[in-house]
Design a protein around this motif. Structure first.
Motif, PDB file in Angstrom:
ATOM      1  N   ARG A   1       9.760   6.848   1.855  1.00  0.00           N
ATOM      2  CA  ARG A   1      10.077   7.514   2.491  1.00  0.00           C
ATOM      3  C   ARG A   1      10.659   8.946   1.640  1.00  0.00           C
ATOM      4  O   ARG A   1      10.412  10.248   1.727  1.00  0.00           O
ATOM      5  CB  ARG A   1      10.483   7.176   3.291  1.00  0.00           C
TER       6      ARG A   1
ATOM      7  N   ILE B   1      10.988   0.788   1.161  1.00  0.00           N
ATOM      8  CA  ILE B   1      10.040   1.209   1.687  1.00  0.00           C
ATOM      9  C   ILE B   1      10.991   2.756   2.055  1.00  0.00           C
ATOM     10  O   ILE B   1      10.944   4.210   2.355  1.00  0.00           O
ATOM     11  CB  ILE B   1       9.996   0.533   3.276  1.00  0.00           C
ATOM     12  N   THR B   2      12.757   2.905   1.884  1.00  0.00           N
ATOM     13  CA  THR B   2      12.919   3.471   2.137  1.00  0.00           C
ATOM     14  C   THR B   2      13.180   4.502   1.081  1.00  0.00           C
ATOM     15  O   THR B   2      12.927   5.928   1.430  1.00  0.00           O
ATOM     16  CB  THR B   2      14.506   3.248   2.549  1.00  0.00           C
TER      17      THR B   2
ATOM     18  N   SER C   1      14.403   2.941  10.236  1.00  0.00           N
ATOM     19  CA  SER C   1      13.434   3.985  10.653  1.00  0.00           C
ATOM     20  C   SER C   1      12.411   4.033   9.953  1.00  0.00           C
ATOM     21  O   SER C   1      11.259   4.139  10.524  1.00  0.00           O
ATOM     22  CB  SER C   1      14.052   5.635  10.842  1.00  0.00           C
ATOM     23  N   ALA C   2      12.537   4.418   8.763  1.00  0.00           N
ATOM     24  CA  ALA C   2      11.794   4.081   7.661  1.00  0.00           C
ATOM     25  C   ALA C   2      10.294   3.028   7.555  1.00  0.00           C
ATOM     26  O   ALA C   2       9.243   2.660   7.565  1.00  0.00           O
ATOM     27  CB  ALA C   2      12.510   3.982   6.060  1.00  0.00           C
ATOM     28  N   VAL C   3      11.287   1.496   7.945  1.00  0.00           N
ATOM     29  CA  VAL C   3      10.281   0.466   7.805  1.00  0.00           C
ATOM     30  C   VAL C   3       9.621  -0.034   9.271  1.00  0.00           C
ATOM     31  O   VAL C   3       8.778  -0.472   9.010  1.00  0.00           O
ATOM     32  CB  VAL C   3      10.615  -1.486   7.626  1.00  0.00           C
TER      33      VAL C   3
ATOM     34  N   GLN D   1       8.358  11.082  -0.432  1.00  0.00           N
ATOM     35  CA  GLN D   1       7.352  12.033  -0.097  1.00  0.00           C
ATOM     36  C   GLN D   1       8.339  12.881   1.110  1.00  0.00           C
ATOM     37  O   GLN D   1       7.699  13.848   0.709  1.00  0.00           O
ATOM     38  CB  GLN D   1       6.848  10.574   0.870  1.00  0.00           C
ATOM     39  N   GLN D   2       9.423  12.912   1.888  1.00  0.00           N
ATOM     40  CA  GLN D   2      10.230  13.841   2.092  1.00  0.00           C
ATOM     41  C   GLN D   2      10.361  14.975   1.081  1.00  0.00           C
ATOM     42  O   GLN D   2      10.238  16.158   1.623  1.00  0.00           O
ATOM     43  CB  GLN D   2      11.282  14.038   2.719  1.00  0.00           C
TER      44      GLN D   2
ATOM     45  N   PRO E   1       0.767  -1.242  -0.683  1.00  0.00           N
ATOM     46  CA  PRO E   1      -0.141   0.316  -0.370  1.00  0.00           C
ATOM     47  C   PRO E   1       0.968   0.993   0.061  1.00  0.00           C
ATOM     48  O   PRO E   1       2.037   0.887  -0.178  1.00  0.00           O
ATOM     49  CB  PRO E   1      -1.148  -0.284   1.214  1.00  0.00           C
ATOM     50  N   ASP E   2       0.557   3.036  -0.247  1.00  0.00           N
ATOM     51  CA  ASP E   2       1.198   3.940  -0.598  1.00  0.00           C
ATOM     52  C   ASP E   2       0.480   4.036   1.443  1.00  0.00           C
ATOM     53  O   ASP E   2      -0.141   4.792   1.262  1.00  0.00           O
ATOM     54  CB  ASP E   2       0.585   4.580  -1.239  1.00  0.00           C
ATOM     55  N   LEU E   3       1.711   4.158   1.722  1.00  0.00           N
ATOM     56  CA  LEU E   3       1.442   4.586   3.468  1.00  0.00           C
ATOM     57  C   LEU E   3       1.822   5.651   3.570  1.00  0.00           C
ATOM     58  O   LEU E   3       3.517   6.327   2.738  1.00  0.00           O
ATOM     59  CB  LEU E   3       2.054   3.560   4.499  1.00  0.00           C
ATOM     60  N   ASP E   4       1.733   6.715   4.632  1.00  0.00           N
ATOM     61  CA  ASP E   4       1.881   8.157   4.780  1.00  0.00           C
ATOM     62  C   ASP E   4       3.374   7.871   5.376  1.00  0.00           C
ATOM     63  O   ASP E   4       3.141   7.327   7.072  1.00  0.00           O
ATOM     64  CB  ASP E   4       1.247   8.530   5.219  1.00  0.00           C
ATOM     65  N   LEU E   5       4.690   7.702   5.257  1.00  0.00           N
ATOM     66  CA  LEU E   5       5.740   7.628   6.017  1.00  0.00           C
ATOM     67  C   LEU E   5       6.050   8.980   7.009  1.00  0.00           C
ATOM     68  O   LEU E   5       7.031   8.942   7.737  1.00  0.00           O
ATOM     69  CB  LEU E   5       6.617   7.058   5.423  1.00  0.00           C
ATOM     70  N   LEU E   6       6.016   9.909   6.849  1.00  0.00           N
ATOM     71  CA  LEU E   6       5.887  11.449   7.491  1.00  0.00           C
ATOM     72  C   LEU E   6       5.090  11.784   8.977  1.00  0.00           C
ATOM     73  O   LEU E   6       4.413  11.629   8.951  1.00  0.00           O
ATOM     74  CB  LEU E   6       6.235  12.655   6.829  1.00  0.00           C
TER      75      LEU E   6
ATOM     76  N   ALA F   1      13.112  -3.378   2.386  1.00  0.00           N
ATOM     77  CA  ALA F   1      13.571  -2.242   3.049  1.00  0.00           C
ATOM     78  C   ALA F   1      14.101  -1.312   2.257  1.00  0.00           C
ATOM     79  O   ALA F   1      13.620   0.221   2.838  1.00  0.00           O
ATOM     80  CB  ALA F   1      14.337  -2.842   4.219  1.00  0.00           C
ATOM     81  N   ALA F   2      15.040  -1.412   1.711  1.00  0.00           N
ATOM     82  CA  ALA F   2      15.029   0.247   0.509  1.00  0.00           C
ATOM     83  C   ALA F   2      14.073   0.206   0.138  1.00  0.00           C
ATOM     84  O   ALA F   2      13.746   0.944  -0.726  1.00  0.00           O
ATOM     85  CB  ALA F   2      16.058  -1.074  -0.130  1.00  0.00           C
TER      86      ALA F   2
ATOM     87  N   GLU G   1      18.796  10.723   4.125  1.00  0.00           N
ATOM     88  CA  GLU G   1      18.957   9.625   4.438  1.00  0.00           C
ATOM     89  C   GLU G   1      19.132   8.804   2.267  1.00  0.00           C
ATOM     90  O   GLU G   1      19.437   7.910   1.910  1.00  0.00           O
ATOM     91  CB  GLU G   1      17.600   8.598   4.139  1.00  0.00           C
TER      92      GLU G   1
ATOM     93  N   HIS H   1       7.080   2.485   8.822  1.00  0.00           N
ATOM     94  CA  HIS H   1       5.982   1.405   7.844  1.00  0.00           C
ATOM     95  C   HIS H   1       4.906   0.453   8.614  1.00  0.00           C
ATOM     96  O   HIS H   1       3.847   0.782   8.513  1.00  0.00           O
ATOM     97  CB  HIS H   1       6.774   0.629   6.370  1.00  0.00           C
TER      98      HIS H   1
ATOM     99  N   GLY I   1      19.503   4.388   9.004  1.00  0.00           N
ATOM    100  CA  GLY I   1      18.027   5.432   7.649  1.00  0.00           C
ATOM    101  C   GLY I   1      16.866   4.622   7.884  1.00  0.00           C
ATOM    102  O   GLY I   1      15.792   4.540   7.472  1.00  0.00           O
ATOM    103  N   GLN I   2      17.265   2.998   6.908  1.00  0.00           N
ATOM    104  CA  GLN I   2      16.515   2.047   6.682  1.00  0.00           C
ATOM    105  C   GLN I   2      15.090   1.756   8.066  1.00  0.00           C
ATOM    106  O   GLN I   2      14.199   1.387   8.020  1.00  0.00           O
ATOM    107  CB  GLN I   2      16.841   1.194   5.915  1.00  0.00           C
TER     108      GLN I   2
END
Lengths: 381, 397, 381, 397
Positions: free
Chosen positions: D288, D284-285, A290-292, D291-292, A10-15, D281-282, D301, A295, A287-288
């Motif tokens: 983000r 998804i990163t 944090s992103a996952v 989106q930023q 899905p396209d999720l808001d990650l901010l 993971a890559a 990142e 997510h 960094g990854q």
């Protein structure tokens, strides 16, 4: 071999929202004040001046014990995204608080099962713990291990390796004659014996729970229990990924700060290229992570793609947290080995978190089923 | 030739045992007799407990004496004395220093420790800030400073010490090497507790400690060169023994695997097999290094031994903790204790996991070892040095 | 769970004899002369000016085709230790010769089965190839795959992915009505069709072999075939480890040499610490690969500890060779990517060697059985 | 505000489409009309194909035009022109240079390549040795040197070139930036064959090639600064698109796994699952990071994106070759070909494995990217520089 399509992303808001950013700031301030390194270190020597103030700061001052409790039960009615923010800060601070075990895991289970009375007590600052082995990743993995049985009107049995104690209320899933059931047992009931171990991670000790109590009426039975356990364990596992991501970020930042100060051979140690490259690789991992973790929280909040997102987050963040903590110890040199250092606290927590709510291997095994990457048949290999 | 040495040595051992039956002789007396017979360390000179023979013959003597039930000098109690102080004193000491220090050291009457590392001088040993200033009136040296990671300091009678005697020259040139009495006024030893809960090591605070002029080893300003003798002795002493298959950490993990079928996962199985292979490769490589040493042709592979050992110890102990599931969340004991040596196998997996983190730091970090391999073995250029030509006192710290 | 003890390690001589040192020098000189990079690179374009002279140098000038042929059959009567020395040099030079496939693998099989006539022809410079898939690690792994069947007095079937062709004589293990049998088939017999592929490693091409020939009398049948196959495959796998160790050592040395020359940012590139540390780690791996390959050869020579020693050597050296070649390509920068460079030849050979005679995974699986580290039971995990 | 821009743009697109129906309009004519309408690249200035709007609005325009069946300017044929030359010319060019070059570039009438790397100047771009010397009599520059790793050189009409105009100053200061005609005498392009067998790139030999004074970009000696504009444009252009789960390499490997149950081993399974997680993971990163960027808050990142991509591409393709067993020993085709772009998915696993080795070298090696992250993102010190204050001609080479 069935051409079953894998779940689409899905396209999720990650901010982070503004609310989340404010929440992060508040939690960080409270934990900075209530969790000094000396006090955290002293936990292993049996001296606890920290878990009370830290939980009081989160639960009472910020109302976070009730973060996931619906508003109609006196809570904040927030969701997994906000819980992930709190957990990330708990990971950074290595906070010895039952946020994950009580305010996320136990609370999610109670919410799903509509336990109004218990929720109201949690909203007032009470704590609860799910009595399963710490490494339990799903209702299925719970069911495969022996535990508490119900027979003759009594709950009896021992569960080893439980986290989240001390707590006021025990949530005890049992193997009953008619399938699974969930019982609520006050920790001070007759026939409850909790023995807490010397733990690798003194900021989240492990206990064995032995029960021989009057069964009473279960809160729920059958498939409802299974579904609620899966939901609560997935929620907690996703939020744990945020804790791990926060811990990893702290390790990276502290190591960079330390190496930016320390000099050897007339140079700032952080200027040595071999260390720079390791830190750059770690930066990419952190960094990854944090992103996952973000997510997974977003997936939980939107109730879409939960199984894959949580399994990915746990498989990834568990490893990154341990790697970051191990690198932090190594790159702090002898200093990171000393009892007074805040670094080894993170190593111990990261290693314990690696087991918690399912190892990365267990989550990868789950993914194998979820995304149609079947294991070899027994004859092969 | 070597056969000649061996039979000669065997005769000497026989003579010693005949004159001093271990069954009836006092331990201290036996050891003194062994020293006099030159059988303490046969590669040392005659008169200093040795016979000037090749070093590798010592093992044969030790075996013969052990087989006869003779007492030894409890070498594990004085590892730094025997492994580091003695060869350095022999190489750089005066005849008077040889006479004074080597015999009580070997006999175990005087225990030694090492005062090298400092909070600001770890990998960069030449940066030590501990000062030694001559007292013109007495000819003594007055030492002030702080040392860390000192094992056995609380048990030691003497220390080998590197201290700065001239801050006005570049850092390697301003160091001198001393034999410091640990029972002197001004020596304060504090346990240094580690992440395991134990304090294997100490911090040592030196406040106006006096060292007689006769306890300067070598010349003033030679400290760096002499310290390298010490550190090279340390490297020689690592990895000397034959190792059976599945010894050490890998055996612990394999036993856990075999004992707990219910804990097995495919993920852990692949890692275990991979690490088992790596441990066996390290063991075989160690065998070859020893065979090379035995024929007097040491290969450069030995330089990587510690690097590989540290990584394996860390990965194996990490896997072991994971194999234990929830039991891996426990820890056996955080109580502050002061062990005299590392007990890797007598404690639980969590201890091994934590303690193994030190393997890549103590005795030369893995980073420093990689530098050494790259530069000395592979011949790659050294790091650009900014501190070679600057007076120590002017270096940024 | 049976307390079956693991095989103890024998104390093997791991140092080269003077004979071995001389042999190494001779082989290296011949290959340096006969295997220039340009000629090796041209193989992929279908232009072969190298395999003839290289094999002639080894087989005729040095007599190495008959290295393992017993003296009574006209050979040198040497053993696996000497074969390992030759293979190590072939790995360094990336030599396109059938030493491993004919002079080691096929020869070991023929020696074990006492095939005097064929051995005499090999001793005179003829070549032979075992017709099994290249990844075959043992008689057991051969038996699990379809292959040539014998029925109605004919051998018929196809074997895909065979190395060692062209060769004069095919050694064909077949699934016969009375169990396994080994047939010798001249490559020019009617009904033999060999199709050679475009191969990733042009220095050791891969072929498919299709047979429909008169069966004749097998050289051997039954358990004798199984045992001889296991012996020959283990010998070849142990010797292949030496090839891989030699290839890895070449990669390390070339990379160090290149980085000691090349300058960027005004400095010798090999002086940058991040690269130094990677090369130091690679140095440790390469040294270990050399030791375990020597150990496997010594075990084969002494006929003690063969299964464990060979499995360890293959599991270890296959990975080190690929890692060394990959690092060599990366650290040569763009230069390593060019067609003219000798570096990518090693990458391709290392990657192909990784499959040859059983993958590292297959050898680790074999070890699991040999040293009592059983896989999880199917229910677990 | 942005909504205002969007509706304004939508009106312009509608007007363009009404005046020039893609179904009936000649491709070149339509593109010229799009240029005139400022819809070529809306973030460029008015009169130069743009409207001076935020860059991120372009995607909307492209989508609308594509939906209407309008032709595009075949951007894949002129990646360096559009991605690197155009922003650099815009930033540093004169009005005359804008007029002369940007329109034919955007229309695809003139194809561009990049002459930066040299055999002795790869990661260290500032070390370029190609000389540009002014011819006083004509005002032209005369260029001599050798460039490598030049994609599209055999198709290109122009090149962006960095050359040394002053060897007597430290290396960064002696460079200038030129727009060089690739059809001029003295330009020789030779295919540069890679380990895959293909020649994606070229070597370019420059022998007395003449560049008009008007094709110097920026001032003499400004070449390094301007080249950084170009290289930063390159970094921005990487990783801009949304990626579905299991896209690219990981999907190939997963398909192979699913299609070949008989090839599965537990060892490969663990690696596959681990890499699948890492690829996700890559992905998804990357989401983000996008989106930023979309909210105008680029996070750091993104700097690790290429590093991670390269490693994953290499590990995944390596696994894929292994999964194929003996079939992995084959290769599809070594024939020398000259592809215009990398076709990772159209070829076999062996090709992917070899080609992916370039991912950690081309466009900034992974080593250089780690330096950049460590220094610019983490704030760690730069390498000690020995070449900052030395005239280029005096540097060791």
């Amino acid at each position: 071999m069935t051409a079953q399509p894998i779940p689409a992303a899905p396209d999720l808001d990650l901010l982070p929202s503004d609310v989340e950013t404010d929440l992060r700031r508040s939690v960080r301030a409270v934990l900075a004040k209530t969790c000094p390194t000396e006090a955290l270190v002293a936990l292993a020597d049996g001296s606890d001046d920290v878990s009370g103030p830290a939980w009081s700061g989160l639960a009472h001052d910020l109302g976070l014990a009730a973060l996931l409790v619906p508003e109609e039960h006196g809570g904040a009615g927030a969701g997994p995204r906000e819980a992930a923010v709190v957990a990330e800060e708990c990971g950074r601070a290595c906070a010895p608080v039952p946020f994950l075990t009580s305010a996320v895991l136990a609370t999610s289970l109670l919410v799903r099962l509509g336990a109004a009375e218990s929720l109201a007590r949690l909203a007032e600052g009470g704590t609860a713990a799910l009595v399963v082995p710490a490494g339990t990743a799903s209702a299925g993995s719970w069911a495969r291990r022996t535990g508490v049985e119900v027979s003759g009107g009594r709950l009896a049995g021992e569960v080893r390796g439980v986290v989240g104690l001390p707590a006021d209320l025990l949530l005890v899933p049992v193997h009953g004659p008619d399938g699974p059931a969930l019982h609520l047992v006050p920790v001070d009931a007759d026939g409850v014996a909790v023995s807490t171990h010397t733990s690798l991670d003194a900021t989240r000790p492990v206990s064995d729970v032995r029960l021989d109590v009057e069964a009473g009426t279960p809160l729920a039975t059958g498939d409802e229990v299974t579904a609620a356990l899966d939901h609560a364990l997935a929620t907690a596992a996703g939020v744990l990924a945020a804790e791990q991501a926060g811990l990893a970020a702290w390790c990276l930042e502290q190591t960079v700060a330390h190496l930016s100060e320390r000099r050897q051979f007339g140079r700032v140690v952080g200027g040595f290229q071999a260390l720079k490259h390791r830190l750059a690789d770690l930066y990419a991992e952190v960094g990854q992570a944090s992103a996952v973790a973000a997510h997974a929280a977003a997936a939980l909040a939107g109730e879409s793609d939960v199984p894959v997102s949580v399994a990915v987050a746990q498989a990834f963040c568990s490893e990154v947290a341990v790697h970051a903590a191990e690198e932090a110890v190594q790159l702090h040199g002898g200093l990171g080995m000393t009892w007074e250092s805040p670094v080894h606290l993170r190593l111990k927590r990261a290693k314990a978190d690696h087991v918690l709510l399912g190892s990365p291997d267990a989550h990868r095994d789950a993914l194998a089923r979820l995304v149609d990457l079947a294991a070899p048949t027994p004859e092969a290999g | 030739m070597s056969e000649q040495h061996r039979s000669d040595l065997e005769q000497r051992v026989t003579a010693l045992l005949e004159a001093h039956d271990p069954a009836t002789t006092d331990r201290a007396e036996f050891l003194r007799a062994r020293w006099e017979a030159g059988l303490a360390w046969v590669h040392f000179p005659a008169g200093l407990g040795g016979l000037g023979l090749p070093r590798d013959l010592q093992a044969h003597v030790d075996d013969l004496l052990a087989a006869a039930g003779a007492p030894d000098n409890a070498p594990e109690r004085n590892g730094i004395g025997l492994g580091m102080a003695a060869p350095t004193i022999l190489a750089h000491g005066t005849p008077e220093q040889h006479e004074r220090f080597l015999r009580p050291l070997w006999l175990g009457e005087e225990i030694w420790c090492q005062l090298f590392s400092e909070p600001g001088a770890g990998s960069d040993l030449a940066a030590v800030a501990t000062r030694a200033v001559p007292d013109e009136s007495t000819g003594e040296w007055v030492v002030n400073g702080q040392k860390v990671w000192t094992s056995s300091a609380h048990l030691a009678d003497f220390a080998i010490l590197v201290a700065r005697t001239d801050p006005d020259v570049p850092k390697h040139g301003g160091l001198s090497y001393f034999l410091l009495g640990m029972r002197e006024p001004g020596v304060e030893v504090r346990p240094l507790r580690q992440l395991t809960g134990e304090a294997e090591f100490n911090e040592v605070f030196l406040t106006d400690v006096r060292v007689p002029a006769a306890q300067l080893l070598g010349a003033v300003g030679e400290g760096w060169r002499i310290a390298n003798t010490t550190l090279n002795s340390e490297r020689v002493s690592i990895g000397g023994q034959a190792v059976p298959r599945e010894a050490g950490m890998v055996g612990k993990v394999a036993q856990t695997w075999r004992a707990h079928p219910e804990r097995r996962t495919h993920g852990a199985h692949r890692r275990l097999l991979d690490l088992w292979v790596q441990a066996e490769a390290a063991r075989i490589t160690g065998s070859r290094v020893r065979q090379q040493l035995a024929v007097g042709a040491p290969g450069p592979e030995g330089s990587a031994t510690k690097l590989v050992f540290a990584r394996l110890a860390q990965e194996l102990s990490a896997l072991e903790v994971e194999l234990l599931g929830e039991d891996g969340l426990r820890y056996d004991d955080w109580t502050l204790s002061r062990p005299e040596k590392v007990d890797f196998t007598g404690r639980d997996a969590g201890y091994r996991y934590l303690r193994a983190k030190g393997n890549s730091i103590e005795g030369g970090t893995s980073e420093i070892l990689r530098n050494i391999i790259a530069e000395r073995v592979l011949g790659l250029p050294g790091e650009p040095r900014v501190d070679k030509d600057v007076a120590w006192k002017d270096l940024p710290r």
